[in-house]
Design an enzyme around this catalytic site. Structure first.
Site, PDB file in Angstrom:
ATOM      1  CD  GLU A 263      -3.112  -0.977   0.537  1.00 20.94           C
ATOM      2  OE1 GLU A 263      -3.346   0.116  -0.002  1.00 20.94           O
ATOM      3  OE2 GLU A 263      -3.880  -1.956   0.444  1.00 20.94           O
ATOM      4  CB  CYS A 297      -1.853   7.130   1.021  1.00 22.78           C
ATOM      5  SG  CYS A 297      -3.269   6.388   1.789  1.00 22.78           S
TER       6      CYS A 297
END
Ligand code: NAD
Length: 509
Positions: A263, A297
């Protein structure tokens, strides 16, 4: 306006100790591995980092626990996760304090992070009564074909500073329900919230009679993470962080034929079409771009606006950016807290210098704030930059609140610009034209793992799978069927006839 005063390091240390005390955590003080706070940029406590021997023991213990945990019925494993969820609810406020102290999140976002942990626990408890395999039609008479899901092993969780607790919970709640055990190497920037989460899980395990070693915590820097990466007993390495980190971790895990779930960074964009509801778009854009001080993110980093509405939208965004209250994240009026470190501020300033050299124009923001009150902290105004082209700096993820504004004429051109970056995490379109929205969501539209309509790029719910494509790493965590990454499937052929029939009509003997 800036909040009038920042808390002192002394006050923050006391607040952290009080929160940890309420949680029942005693801080093992005295080492040279420091807990620090971005609110002042100063150290809070000296802690002990894990040694190579600690890492070896943690993996060995978690592996031993796996051998019993994998055979514990899944709904009973769910009881551990249910208890963890109850403890998180009970201690929500103290946990949120630690998130603010170590990651700098404003109160409402810190509470949101803990809520997300509670939500994933609820999800994983339900999952513990599912973990469905399928029955498949067999081509042979008197045969049954089935798919069974089994626990995988030890999961090594390596996490980033910006979701210091939620990312752990996405992985851990699901992994535990799936019958795996976990060794966690959190960000070196957030050890206190990690100690708190580990303590609550340990308590839950004691209370429900689960093996203590279903979870082990290893504090330390990347060298400790590398131990998990290289250990063949770690069946899955779930690593969240920068693309640089993933580029190192992915091949190393693959070299030993381990599994990895990556991720990594994003460079998320929103397209704003001429039909967009601009009130809604402005709110969605400012939260996604300036919220969490640009350190998600999924933070909105590129805005691709139709030329006809660009001037109006930019004017409104400039006005909103000028009003953003920046400062103490504990102050309930603050919307933008500190960057994690002065290194982040340096990265922000260097990106701004580069983009200006490439023709970009700063429209609002970009100044440092509170540098006299807290010289080691990094408070900065979120910045809007008008760019004519998607130059190299625009195509990179700078982990700070910079929003680049580009314009377009046709939707085709907008989607091309949208996808023309190395990352592929989150995306959105603001439009009231259904055809445009559907094109954006189609196979020929956004190439990201998350694609939204009339809502910004950040702030996902746990029910969906979370992750992205290309340099974002391809992993999926949290809801939907992301649990399958934490298990191994076996295909079973069962012959309940008295004949041996071979597949594909093969005859033999
Ligand atoms: P980082 O890459 O500096 O560190 C992340 C973690 O990886 C830390 O625990 C670190 O110690 C560890 N690490 C670094 N190099 C390693 C190595 N070679 N081997 C093993 N472990 C190693 O990231 P950060 O600054 O903490 O977080 C910000 C980054 O994380 C941003 O790029 C952001 O986009 C990304 N992020 C992604 C997601 C997502 O779900 N896609 C979520 C949060 C953050």
């Amino acid at each position: 306006s800036d909040s009038p005063a920042l808390p002192t390091t002394h006050e923050l240390r006391a607040r952290a100790l009080a929160g940890l005390g309420n949680l029942g955590v005693t801080v093992p003080e005295g080492g040279d591995f420091h807990a620090r706070t971005p609110l002042t940029g100063e150290n809070l406590f000296g802690l002990q980092a894990a040694t190579a021997g600690d890492a070896e023991a943690a993996v060995a213990d978690a592996h031993a626990a796996f051998l019993t945990w994998r055979s514990t019925p899944a709904p009973r494993r769910g009881e551990l996760v249910r208890r963890l969820g109850e403890l998180l609810r009970e201690h929500k406020s103290d946990l949120a304090d630690l998130v603010t102290i170590e990651a700098g999140k404003i109160r409402s976002e810190a509470l949101g992070e803990v809520q997300e942990m509670i939500d994933i626990c609820d999800f994983a408890v339900g999952l513990s009564r599912q973990l469905y395999g399928r029955t498949i039609a067999s081509e042979r008479p008197g045969h049954r074909l089935a798919e069974t899901w089994h626990p995988l092993g030890v999961v090594g969780v390596v996490s980033a500073f910006n979701f210091p607790a939620a990312v752990w919970s996405w992985n851990t709640a699901v992994a535990l329900a799936c019958g795996d055990t976990v060794v966690w190497k959190p960000s070196e920037l957030t050890p206190l919230i990690s100690l708190a989460c580990d303590h609550l899980l340990c308590r839950a395990a004691d209370e429900v009679g689960a093996p203590r070693d279903v979870h082990r915590l290893l504090l330390g820097d990347r060298a400790v993470g590398e131990r998990l990466v290289d250990d063949p007993r770690v069946a899955l390495v779930s690593a969240t962080g920068s693309t640089r980190m993933g580029r190192e971790v992915g091949p190393r895990v693959a070299a030993r034929f381990g599994r990895s779930l990556l991720e990594l960074g994003g460079n998320n964009a929103a397209i704003v079409a001429p039909s967009a509801d601009l009130d809604l778009a402005v709110q969605g854009i400012v939260f996604a771009a300036a919220g969490t001080a640009g350190q998600r993110c999924t933070t909105l980093r590129r805005l691709i606006v139709h030329r006809d509405i660009a001037e109006t939208l930019v004017e409104r965004l400039v006005a909103a950016y000028r009003r953003l209250p920046i400062g103490d994240p504990f102050d309930e009026n603050t919307l933008v807290g500190p960057l994690i470190s002065t290194a982040s501020l340096d990265a922000m300033n260097s990106a701004l210098a580069r983009v200006q050299a490439q023709g970009g124009k700063v429209l609002a923001g970009g100044n440092r704030r509170l540098s006299q009150a807290a010289p080691r902290a990094a408070y900065a105004e979120p910045v809007l930059v008008r760019v004519d082209e998607q130059t190299d700096v625009v195509r990179e993820e700078t982990f700070a609140p910079i929003l680049y504004v580009l314009t377009y004429d046709t939707l085709e051109e907008a989607i091309e610009l949208h996808n023309d970056v190395p990352q592929g995490l989150s995306s959105s379109i603001f439009t009231r034209d259904q055809q445009e929205a559907e094109i954006f969501l189609s196979a020929a539209g956004s190439d990201c793992g998350i694609a939204n309509v009339n809502i910004g790029t950040s702030g996902a719910e746990i029910g969906g799978a979370f992750g992205g494509e290309k340099e974002t790493g391809g992993g999926r965590e949290s809801g939907s069927d992301a649990w399958k990454a934490y298990m191994r499937s076996a295909t079973n052929t069962i012959n309940y006839s008295s004949e041996l029939s071979l597949a594909q009509n093969v005859s033999f003997l």
